[in-house]
Design a protein around this motif. Sequence first.
Motif, mmCIF file in Angstrom:
data_model
loop_
_atom_site.group_PDB
_atom_site.id
_atom_site.type_symbol
_atom_site.label_atom_id
_atom_site.label_comp_id
_atom_site.label_asym_id
_atom_site.label_seq_id
_atom_site.Cartn_x
_atom_site.Cartn_y
_atom_site.Cartn_z
ATOM 1 N N PHE A 179 0.803 -1.224 0.000
ATOM 2 C CA PHE A 179 0.000 0.000 0.000
ATOM 3 C C PHE A 179 0.839 1.278 0.000
ATOM 4 O O PHE A 179 0.295 2.366 -0.140
ATOM 5 C CB PHE A 179 -0.955 -0.005 1.189
ATOM 6 C CG PHE A 179 -2.081 -0.988 1.054
ATOM 7 C CD1 PHE A 179 -3.198 -0.672 0.292
ATOM 8 C CD2 PHE A 179 -2.014 -2.234 1.648
ATOM 9 C CE1 PHE A 179 -4.239 -1.583 0.140
ATOM 10 C CE2 PHE A 179 -3.052 -3.154 1.503
ATOM 11 C CZ PHE A 179 -4.160 -2.826 0.749
ATOM 12 N N GLY A 180 2.127 1.136 0.192
ATOM 13 C CA GLY A 180 3.006 2.293 0.085
ATOM 14 C C GLY A 180 3.357 2.978 1.382
ATOM 15 O O GLY A 180 4.328 3.711 1.446
ATOM 16 N N SER A 181 2.571 2.760 2.426
ATOM 17 C CA SER A 181 2.867 3.367 3.724
ATOM 18 C C SER A 181 2.040 2.684 4.802
ATOM 19 O O SER A 181 1.037 2.015 4.505
ATOM 20 C CB SER A 181 2.554 4.867 3.722
ATOM 21 O OG SER A 181 1.151 5.085 3.655
ATOM 22 N N VAL A 182 2.449 2.879 6.042
ATOM 23 C CA VAL A 182 1.683 2.344 7.166
ATOM 24 C C VAL A 182 0.286 2.968 7.193
ATOM 25 O O VAL A 182 -0.724 2.279 7.370
ATOM 26 C CB VAL A 182 2.421 2.617 8.494
ATOM 27 C CG1 VAL A 182 1.506 2.345 9.685
ATOM 28 C CG2 VAL A 182 3.679 1.769 8.593
ATOM 29 N N ALA A 183 0.198 4.274 7.004
ATOM 30 C CA ALA A 183 -1.093 4.964 7.061
ATOM 31 C C ALA A 183 -2.045 4.452 5.997
ATOM 32 O O ALA A 183 -3.242 4.239 6.268
ATOM 33 C CB ALA A 183 -0.886 6.467 6.908
ATOM 34 N N ALA A 184 -1.537 4.237 4.785
ATOM 35 C CA ALA A 184 -2.389 3.742 3.701
ATOM 36 C C ALA A 184 -2.843 2.316 3.981
ATOM 37 O O ALA A 184 -3.999 1.946 3.691
ATOM 38 C CB ALA A 184 -1.637 3.811 2.378
ATOM 39 N N ALA A 185 -1.976 1.477 4.533
ATOM 40 C CA ALA A 185 -2.355 0.100 4.857
ATOM 41 C C ALA A 185 -3.422 0.073 5.945
ATOM 42 O O ALA A 185 -4.375 -0.715 5.891
ATOM 43 C CB ALA A 185 -1.125 -0.679 5.303
ATOM 44 N N ILE A 186 -3.299 0.958 6.946
ATOM 45 C CA ILE A 186 -4.304 1.040 8.002
ATOM 46 C C ILE A 186 -5.650 1.478 7.435
ATOM 47 O O ILE A 186 -6.700 0.907 7.774
ATOM 48 C CB ILE A 186 -3.833 2.009 9.106
ATOM 49 C CG1 ILE A 186 -2.684 1.384 9.892
ATOM 50 C CG2 ILE A 186 -4.988 2.381 10.041
ATOM 51 C CD1 ILE A 186 -2.070 2.301 10.932
ATOM 52 N N ARG A 209 5.093 6.456 14.420
ATOM 53 C CA ARG A 209 4.331 7.709 14.471
ATOM 54 C C ARG A 209 3.177 7.688 13.481
ATOM 55 O O ARG A 209 2.085 8.185 13.780
ATOM 56 C CB ARG A 209 5.275 8.880 14.211
ATOM 57 C CG ARG A 209 6.305 9.092 15.328
ATOM 58 C CD ARG A 209 7.154 10.331 15.104
ATOM 59 N NE ARG A 209 8.162 10.470 16.145
ATOM 60 C CZ ARG A 209 9.404 9.993 16.047
ATOM 61 N NH1 ARG A 209 9.798 9.376 14.940
ATOM 62 N NH2 ARG A 209 10.257 10.167 17.050
ATOM 63 N N GLN A 210 3.393 7.095 12.313
ATOM 64 C CA GLN A 210 2.294 6.963 11.343
ATOM 65 C C GLN A 210 1.156 6.138 11.933
ATOM 66 O O GLN A 210 -0.022 6.482 11.800
ATOM 67 C CB GLN A 210 2.791 6.288 10.064
ATOM 68 C CG GLN A 210 3.585 7.154 9.119
ATOM 69 C CD GLN A 210 3.798 6.434 7.797
ATOM 70 O OE1 GLN A 210 2.845 6.018 7.132
ATOM 71 N NE2 GLN A 210 5.058 6.286 7.418
ATOM 72 N N ALA A 211 1.503 5.025 12.572
ATOM 73 C CA ALA A 211 0.482 4.154 13.154
ATOM 74 C C ALA A 211 -0.262 4.853 14.281
ATOM 75 O O ALA A 211 -1.486 4.717 14.419
ATOM 76 C CB ALA A 211 1.124 2.863 13.652
ATOM 77 N N LEU A 212 0.456 5.610 15.103
ATOM 78 C CA LEU A 212 -0.187 6.352 16.188
ATOM 79 C C LEU A 212 -1.141 7.407 15.644
ATOM 80 O O LEU A 212 -2.244 7.609 16.182
ATOM 81 C CB LEU A 212 0.876 7.011 17.069
ATOM 82 C CG LEU A 212 1.720 6.061 17.933
ATOM 83 C CD1 LEU A 212 2.934 6.795 18.506
ATOM 84 C CD2 LEU A 212 0.882 5.460 19.063
ATOM 85 N N GLU A 213 -0.741 8.075 14.579
ATOM 86 C CA GLU A 213 -1.593 9.104 13.977
ATOM 87 C C GLU A 213 -2.819 8.487 13.306
ATOM 88 O O GLU A 213 -3.938 8.993 13.438
ATOM 89 C CB GLU A 213 -0.791 9.903 12.953
ATOM 90 C CG GLU A 213 0.239 10.843 13.558
ATOM 91 C CD GLU A 213 -0.410 12.006 14.291
ATOM 92 O OE1 GLU A 213 -1.564 12.348 13.990
ATOM 93 O OE2 GLU A 213 0.254 12.582 15.189
#
Length: 292
Positions: A179-186, A209-213
Amino acid sequence: MSDRTPFQPWPDPRQVEADVARALAEDVGSGDATAALLPDGPDQAYLLCKEDAVVCGRPWFDACHRALDPQVRIDWRVAEGDRVAAGTVLATLQGRARALVSAERASLNFLQTLSGTATATAAHVAAVAGTGARILDTRKTLPGLRAAQKYAVRTGGGDNHRMGLYDAVMLKENHVRAFGSVAAAIAAARAAQPGLPLIVEVETLAELRQALEAGCDRILIDDFDAEARREAVRTAHGAPYDGRIPLEVSGGVDLEGLRAIALDGVDCISIGGLTKHVRAVDLSLKLGPTPA
């Protein structure tokens, strides 16, 4: 009998019955050719534990014997989850001689394996006592015995991670890569499976930090060194996140270094060795009266 570990509810009887049916089918098969040599009269036996252990697996032990002799009498001297010393007689049995012998191996296999898992778990739980960290298992279980081993982890005072691939979403590096990033996968996981718990594995502080956000139910910091782990705890527990998302440590964890990891302030530590590196407890079932 001595101190008792925290104990969780008994396992699903249907699961126990299915486990026992498989075990007896592979061991007894079309009939016990050796036990058939014995006179099939009433007899007695006692169950001996030869080392210090946490007892676990009574439902499976009982079910093995009752499957071959519904009238067997089993008198337990210890409770499920009890810590016992070497030399403890755990139970006495009265039943048909052939059935006692035929059920012996399968019943001991369950009890020694599950007691081994519970005993190992109890040692890990004791190592982190007072730190607030919880000990979790993984999916690294013996094929066909996952529910049984996870029950043994609970009996030893630990907690269960997800049961399988169906009851939680767990994002790892392959998903992040796709997905290109942790945020996109979440975001993709939340859209696809909004009703399931979401666990996210991160490999760097930036991914943390991406996952926390983005938000999830737990963050797994995989193979972080001590300095990075402490920084992860400071980040997740500090403002503005304030510890709302638990941190889990996984990978490279052994009993010797376990307390130091817990003292860093992580919430959970998952250990595959609880169920993967099984060392059975030494037990024996002997025909005859209990020794004085």
